[in-house]
Motif scaffolding. Structure first.
Motif, PDB file in Angstrom:
ATOM      1  N   ILE A   1      21.493  39.759  37.686  1.00  0.00           N
ATOM      2  CA  ILE A   1      21.018  40.107  36.332  1.00  0.00           C
ATOM      3  C   ILE A   1      20.563  38.835  35.620  1.00  0.00           C
ATOM      4  O   ILE A   1      21.110  37.755  35.861  1.00  0.00           O
ATOM      5  CB  ILE A   1      22.143  40.850  35.542  1.00  0.00           C
ATOM      6  CG1 ILE A   1      21.605  41.406  34.214  1.00  0.00           C
ATOM      7  CG2 ILE A   1      23.369  39.980  35.303  1.00  0.00           C
ATOM      8  CD1 ILE A   1      22.536  42.397  33.532  1.00  0.00           C
ATOM      9  N   SER A   2      19.560  38.983  34.780  1.00  0.00           N
ATOM     10  CA  SER A   2      19.089  37.825  33.996  1.00  0.00           C
ATOM     11  C   SER A   2      19.578  37.949  32.568  1.00  0.00           C
ATOM     12  O   SER A   2      19.460  39.018  31.961  1.00  0.00           O
ATOM     13  CB  SER A   2      17.570  37.771  34.011  1.00  0.00           C
ATOM     14  OG  SER A   2      17.129  37.408  35.290  1.00  0.00           O
ATOM     15  N   VAL A   3      20.125  36.865  32.038  1.00  0.00           N
ATOM     16  CA  VAL A   3      20.567  36.853  30.635  1.00  0.00           C
ATOM     17  C   VAL A   3      19.912  35.669  29.933  1.00  0.00           C
ATOM     18  O   VAL A   3      19.563  34.684  30.572  1.00  0.00           O
ATOM     19  CB  VAL A   3      22.112  36.775  30.506  1.00  0.00           C
ATOM     20  CG1 VAL A   3      22.774  38.024  30.988  1.00  0.00           C
ATOM     21  CG2 VAL A   3      22.661  35.562  31.214  1.00  0.00           C
ATOM     22  N   LYS A   4      19.775  35.809  28.603  1.00  0.00           N
ATOM     23  CA  LYS A   4      19.154  34.729  27.823  1.00  0.00           C
ATOM     24  C   LYS A   4      20.065  33.510  27.823  1.00  0.00           C
ATOM     25  O   LYS A   4      21.291  33.628  27.718  1.00  0.00           O
ATOM     26  CB  LYS A   4      18.944  35.193  26.386  1.00  0.00           C
ATOM     27  CG  LYS A   4      17.580  35.813  26.146  1.00  0.00           C
ATOM     28  CD  LYS A   4      16.559  34.765  25.740  1.00  0.00           C
ATOM     29  CE  LYS A   4      15.130  35.261  25.823  1.00  0.00           C
ATOM     30  NZ  LYS A   4      14.743  36.127  24.731  1.00  0.00           N
TER      31      LYS A   4
ATOM     32  N   PRO B   1      26.886  38.208  39.762  1.00  0.00           N
ATOM     33  CA  PRO B   1      28.309  38.416  39.460  1.00  0.00           C
ATOM     34  C   PRO B   1      29.191  38.573  40.699  1.00  0.00           C
ATOM     35  O   PRO B   1      30.374  38.280  40.644  1.00  0.00           O
ATOM     36  CB  PRO B   1      28.335  39.696  38.636  1.00  0.00           C
ATOM     37  CG  PRO B   1      26.933  39.984  38.281  1.00  0.00           C
ATOM     38  CD  PRO B   1      26.066  39.307  39.276  1.00  0.00           C
ATOM     39  N   GLN B   2      28.618  39.040  41.797  1.00  0.00           N
ATOM     40  CA  GLN B   2      29.447  39.255  42.994  1.00  0.00           C
ATOM     41  C   GLN B   2      29.564  37.997  43.855  1.00  0.00           C
ATOM     42  O   GLN B   2      30.078  38.064  44.972  1.00  0.00           O
ATOM     43  CB  GLN B   2      28.872  40.396  43.840  1.00  0.00           C
ATOM     44  CG  GLN B   2      28.809  41.742  43.131  1.00  0.00           C
ATOM     45  CD  GLN B   2      30.174  42.309  42.804  1.00  0.00           C
ATOM     46  OE1 GLN B   2      31.149  42.060  43.497  1.00  0.00           O
ATOM     47  NE2 GLN B   2      30.263  43.059  41.725  1.00  0.00           N
ATOM     48  N   LYS B   3      29.042  36.880  43.339  1.00  0.00           N
ATOM     49  CA  LYS B   3      29.085  35.577  44.042  1.00  0.00           C
ATOM     50  C   LYS B   3      28.543  35.687  45.469  1.00  0.00           C
ATOM     51  O   LYS B   3      27.419  36.054  45.644  1.00  0.00           O
ATOM     52  CB  LYS B   3      30.515  34.992  44.028  1.00  0.00           C
ATOM     53  CG  LYS B   3      31.135  34.939  42.648  1.00  0.00           C
ATOM     54  CD  LYS B   3      30.473  33.926  41.762  1.00  0.00           C
ATOM     55  CE  LYS B   3      31.006  34.005  40.357  1.00  0.00           C
ATOM     56  NZ  LYS B   3      30.123  33.491  39.343  1.00  0.00           N
ATOM     57  N   GLU B   4      29.398  35.436  46.483  1.00  0.00           N
ATOM     58  CA  GLU B   4      28.907  35.397  47.873  1.00  0.00           C
ATOM     59  C   GLU B   4      28.520  36.775  48.425  1.00  0.00           C
ATOM     60  O   GLU B   4      27.752  36.850  49.376  1.00  0.00           O
ATOM     61  CB  GLU B   4      29.968  34.799  48.807  1.00  0.00           C
ATOM     62  CG  GLU B   4      30.012  33.289  48.828  1.00  0.00           C
ATOM     63  CD  GLU B   4      30.997  32.735  47.830  1.00  0.00           C
ATOM     64  OE1 GLU B   4      31.608  33.536  47.094  1.00  0.00           O
ATOM     65  OE2 GLU B   4      31.165  31.511  47.763  1.00  0.00           O
TER      66      GLU B   4
ATOM     67  N   TYR C   1      20.714  46.246  41.529  1.00  0.00           N
ATOM     68  CA  TYR C   1      21.958  47.026  41.614  1.00  0.00           C
ATOM     69  C   TYR C   1      22.227  47.419  43.059  1.00  0.00           C
ATOM     70  O   TYR C   1      21.301  47.459  43.868  1.00  0.00           O
ATOM     71  CB  TYR C   1      21.837  48.314  40.811  1.00  0.00           C
ATOM     72  CG  TYR C   1      21.553  48.146  39.350  1.00  0.00           C
ATOM     73  CD1 TYR C   1      22.576  48.033  38.422  1.00  0.00           C
ATOM     74  CD2 TYR C   1      20.241  48.124  38.883  1.00  0.00           C
ATOM     75  CE1 TYR C   1      22.301  47.905  37.062  1.00  0.00           C
ATOM     76  CE2 TYR C   1      19.962  47.986  37.526  1.00  0.00           C
ATOM     77  CZ  TYR C   1      20.997  47.881  36.627  1.00  0.00           C
ATOM     78  OH  TYR C   1      20.726  47.758  35.294  1.00  0.00           O
TER      79      TYR C   1
ATOM     80  N   VAL D   1      26.101  45.930  39.320  1.00  0.00           N
ATOM     81  CA  VAL D   1      25.122  44.849  39.150  1.00  0.00           C
ATOM     82  C   VAL D   1      25.311  43.775  40.228  1.00  0.00           C
ATOM     83  O   VAL D   1      26.409  43.256  40.417  1.00  0.00           O
ATOM     84  CB  VAL D   1      25.267  44.211  37.749  1.00  0.00           C
ATOM     85  CG1 VAL D   1      24.331  43.018  37.604  1.00  0.00           C
ATOM     86  CG2 VAL D   1      24.989  45.227  36.665  1.00  0.00           C
TER      87      VAL D   1
ATOM     88  N   ILE E   1      22.070  35.520  37.043  1.00  0.00           N
ATOM     89  CA  ILE E   1      23.513  35.508  37.353  1.00  0.00           C
ATOM     90  C   ILE E   1      23.788  36.471  38.507  1.00  0.00           C
ATOM     91  O   ILE E   1      23.256  37.585  38.533  1.00  0.00           O
ATOM     92  CB  ILE E   1      24.333  35.904  36.101  1.00  0.00           C
ATOM     93  CG1 ILE E   1      24.244  34.791  35.051  1.00  0.00           C
ATOM     94  CG2 ILE E   1      25.789  36.160  36.440  1.00  0.00           C
ATOM     95  CD1 ILE E   1      24.897  35.138  33.741  1.00  0.00           C
TER      96      ILE E   1
ATOM     97  N   THR F   1      16.811  43.757  37.051  1.00  0.00           N
ATOM     98  CA  THR F   1      18.191  43.676  37.531  1.00  0.00           C
ATOM     99  C   THR F   1      18.266  44.300  38.925  1.00  0.00           C
ATOM    100  O   THR F   1      17.551  45.255  39.210  1.00  0.00           O
ATOM    101  CB  THR F   1      19.119  44.430  36.560  1.00  0.00           C
ATOM    102  OG1 THR F   1      18.899  43.897  35.257  1.00  0.00           O
ATOM    103  CG2 THR F   1      20.585  44.286  36.916  1.00  0.00           C
TER     104      THR F   1
ATOM    105  N   LYS G   1      11.684  39.783  31.012  1.00  0.00           N
ATOM    106  CA  LYS G   1      13.012  39.659  31.612  1.00  0.00           C
ATOM    107  C   LYS G   1      12.910  40.101  33.074  1.00  0.00           C
ATOM    108  O   LYS G   1      12.318  41.153  33.352  1.00  0.00           O
ATOM    109  CB  LYS G   1      13.993  40.543  30.854  1.00  0.00           C
ATOM    110  CG  LYS G   1      15.400  40.441  31.343  1.00  0.00           C
ATOM    111  CD  LYS G   1      16.315  41.310  30.491  1.00  0.00           C
ATOM    112  CE  LYS G   1      17.634  41.488  31.169  1.00  0.00           C
ATOM    113  NZ  LYS G   1      17.720  42.622  32.039  1.00  0.00           N
TER     114      LYS G   1
ATOM    115  N   ASP H   1      27.394  29.116  27.233  1.00  0.00           N
ATOM    116  CA  ASP H   1      27.620  29.324  25.792  1.00  0.00           C
ATOM    117  C   ASP H   1      28.356  28.146  25.150  1.00  0.00           C
ATOM    118  O   ASP H   1      28.024  27.720  24.044  1.00  0.00           O
ATOM    119  CB  ASP H   1      28.429  30.623  25.579  1.00  0.00           C
ATOM    120  CG  ASP H   1      27.576  31.848  25.850  1.00  0.00           C
ATOM    121  OD1 ASP H   1      26.339  31.686  25.925  1.00  0.00           O
ATOM    122  OD2 ASP H   1      28.144  32.945  26.017  1.00  0.00           O
TER     123      ASP H   1
END
Lengths: 97, 567
Positions: free
Chosen positions: B71-74, B158-161, B62, B68, B156, B60, B57, B128
């Motif tokens: 981050i990598s998710v499956k 999460p904070q976009k730009e 931070y 975060v 991913i 991440t 994996k 999903d």
């Protein structure tokens, strides 16, 4: 005398055969148990892996929901908050002791 | 009891049969275990052993508060098992109705189905909902194996730009392409491994053994504060829109250790959509934008003059009423001045005055100071896109080079280099390497100081001049009541097609609280329209951000002589 000797030899043989049998039985039952534990361990490892993945997904989701741009949008559009105007800042002058 | 011969013979036959049987088993066992050992071992391995590769994996990323940033998710990737062309076409037309696949990809998949390719990616890293839909299609199709799924990781942001230029981004196979993702790719991606498993007839694993232990990617903690980064990016965007500028950057540094708290660049992008981002937007203004710094560079000249004891703050210079000629080159001032003191030259940002100071310092000493400040080489921030800037070697200086360099021309710098230069004065002469990393894995990253390049007394004199720049000079629009700011404005023309055009770069650099600096900040706006001066474009943005930072970081106003605390 001879019969006694014969009896003791056959007794030893029976004992050895018994121990060999016990040994083989223990070995095979341990082997089966080992395989059984292998299955259980795999099941637990898979569950742990899935939980870890779930945790990662939830962390990513939490971080996405806490995205400051989104929070600002929710606060301003849905809750009606707005940034204070310049005149709303209060200057405090504290006279020293 | 007596046993007759007949019976003995029979018993002997049975015994021999038993011996023969044992022999046959023995020979077969020897044949299997000794002579054909390798063959049967390979067969059993093929049946029950599997070697699985394990993808690590990716670490991440931070911010300094543990928020975060990446981050990598499956995620599942779907492929088409194209054994039957007609069935594949039928299934794909069903998929195409419910899953969004762009036209180019759709045509490519159709072409590959017709061509008879066995393995065709349908869509990688599904969401999903998309996975649920495809799973349903798979379970209701005639041939279940026609759609297959592979586990992959999906990055991913999460904070976009927010902090996009710092983070950079990854490619489809999670390989770092830009920013920190690229710079720390090796550590972030970890090392893949292999495991040998034993499976039963139902393909259930009951035993395993690592052949090569996988190493997970290391987590990275940045010194960036995503909250500060967010509001700085927002304010920068507003200013760029207001002045219809081409782009810009704001960098905030912890004065005491060189760690960066925010490094904003505009235009920006969403790292999640890196594939669709143009190269122009990917440019990180803070480290890749090369420009002539203009008047902000006068702090280097003044530092050189003071450090070498060539000038003193009250020394008077003739400024030739706004027009001065040197080796057929005309130098002019925005406002004409007759005579100015050394400190007024900086406060009022006189180009002619700066040239007069420069001529006194001389090219050897000035070049040494510029070099000591680290211009012409990378700061070592650790991002691959960083530019070194351009500083001509001394032997290539022309007769007018010293004059041009005195007010920040004939040199190309990056905003991060300028920030570092301002921080030298803030720290009393120490040159810190700008730092983005707080922790990599379990390893804490330390600040890197590259020696003391200015004396404390020079810095104190510079500090006094730079405070006056904000309180009385060109940087008035950066002034905040209750907080002493030391700074310098800059407005420089840009070169286009080999000559200086009437397009400008406005900048303002400074630090606060001036007497005990906590933060050093540099603002640069590329090609503002309407207002062009650093004091009008960059200084107000500096002020706005400084005010917000005061509140956010708890930098309390200073106590003045009357024992008043002002906010």
């Amino acid at each position: 005398m001879k019969t006694k000797k014969k009896q003791s030899i056959s007794g030893i043989f029976v004992l050895i055969a018994f121990f060999v049998f016990i040994l083989l039985f223990t070995y095979s039952s341990l082997n089966l148990k080992n395989i059984d534990y292998g299955y259980k361990m795999q099941k637990l490892l898979q569950a742990q892996k899935k939980l870890k993945e779930e945790i990662d997904k939830l962390r990513a989701k939490k971080a996405t929901l806490l995205n400051l741009e989104r929070v600002e949008k929710v606060v301003m559009k849905e809750l009606g908050y707005r940034y204070p105007e310049a005149e709303q800042f209060i200057k405090i002058f504290e006279i020293g002791k | 009891m007596k046993i007759n011969r007949n019976e003995r013979n029979r018993a002997f036959i049975v015994f021999m049969m038993f011996v023969g049987w044992i022999l046959i088993i023995g020979v077969t066992l020897i044949k299997t275990q000794v002579f054909h050992f390798t063959k049967y071992l390979a067969r059993i391995k093929a049946q029950s052993h599997r070697i699985l590769s394990l993808n690590p994996k990716r670490g991440t990323i931070y911010d300094c508060q543990g928020e975060v940033l990446a981050i990598s998710v499956k995620a599942k990737s779907a492929f088409l098992n194209n054994k039957n062309r007609y069935e594949s076409e039928r299934i794909f037309s069903r998929i195409n109705k419910v899953i969004s696949i762009n036209n180019e990809k759709r045509r490519n998949i159709e072409k590959r189905i017709k061509r008879g390719d066995n393995f065709i990616w349908l869509k990688r890293k599904l969401g999903d909902k998309e996975y649920d839909i495809l799973n349903k299609i798979q379970s209701t199709s005639r041939q279940r194996s026609i759609i297959g799924f592979i586990d992959e990781y999906k990055r991913i942001y999460p904070q976009k730009e927010t902090a996009a230029h710092i983070l950079g981004g990854v490619g489809i196979d999670e390989q770092g392409l830009y920013g920190i993702e690229f710079a720390l790719d090796k550590g972030l991606k970890g090392k893949g491994g292999e495991v040998e498993v034993l499976v039963d007839a139902r393909r259930k694993v009951f035993n395993y053994q690592y052949l090569d232990q996988p190493v997970s990617g290391r987590d990275v903690y940045l010194t960036i504060d995503s909250t500060v980064q967010f509001f700085i990016e927002k304010e920068l965007k507003k200013v760029i829109k207001k002045f219809k500028a081409k782009g810009g950057s704001v960098i905030v540094m912890n004065s005491r250790d060189g760690s960066l708290i925010a490094m904003a660049s505009y235009p920006t992008y969403n790292p999640d959509r890196l594939r669709y981002t143009s190269g122009r937007v990917l440019k990180n203004y803070a480290i890749s934008f090369l420009y002539d710094p203009g008047s902000t560079f006068k702090i280097i000249l003044a530092s050189s003059a003071l450090e070498n004891s060539i000038c003193y703050p009250q020394q008077i210079f003739d400024c030739y009423n706004g027009s001065y000629r040197i080796h057929n080159r005309q130098i002019s001032d925005v406002h004409s001045f007759n005579k100015l003191t050394f400190e007024d030259i900086i406060i009022k940002s006189s180009n002619i005055g700066a040239v007069r100071v420069g001529l006194r310092v001389g090219k050897v000493k000035y070049f040494k100071t510029i070099n000591d400040f680290g211009f012409g080489s990378k700061t070592g921030i650790g991002l691959s896109a960083e530019e070194s800037g351009i500083l001509n070697p001394l032997d290539k200086w022309t007769l007018t080079s010293i004059a041009s360099l005195s007010f920040g021309y004939e040199i190309s710098v990056t905003p991060i280099q300028m920030l570092r230069a301002f921080n030298v004065i803030a720290t009393g002469g120490h040159l810190f390497t700008p730092r983005l990393l707080m922790k990599v894995g379990q390893q804490l990253q330390r600040s890197r100081e590259n020696g003391k390049i200015l004396s404390t007394s020079t810095c104190q004199k510079m500090l006094s001049i730079m405070i006056k720049v904000v309180n009385q000079g060109t940087g008035k629009k950066a002034m905040i009541e209750g907080l002493t700011i030391a700074g310098k404005t800059g407005t420089a023309q840009k070169i286009k097609r080999g000559k200086y055009e009437k397009i400008y770069v406005s900048s303002f650099g400074g630090f606060f609280p001036a007497q005990n600096p906590v933060l050093t900040m540099y603002v640069v706006i590329d090609e503002p329209k309407g207002k062009i001066y650093g004091g009008d474009v960059a200084a107000p943005l500096f002020k706005l951000i400084a005010q917000r930072l005061m509140i956010y970081m708890g930098i309390f106003p200073e106590i003045d002589g009357k024992n008043e605390i002002r906010i």
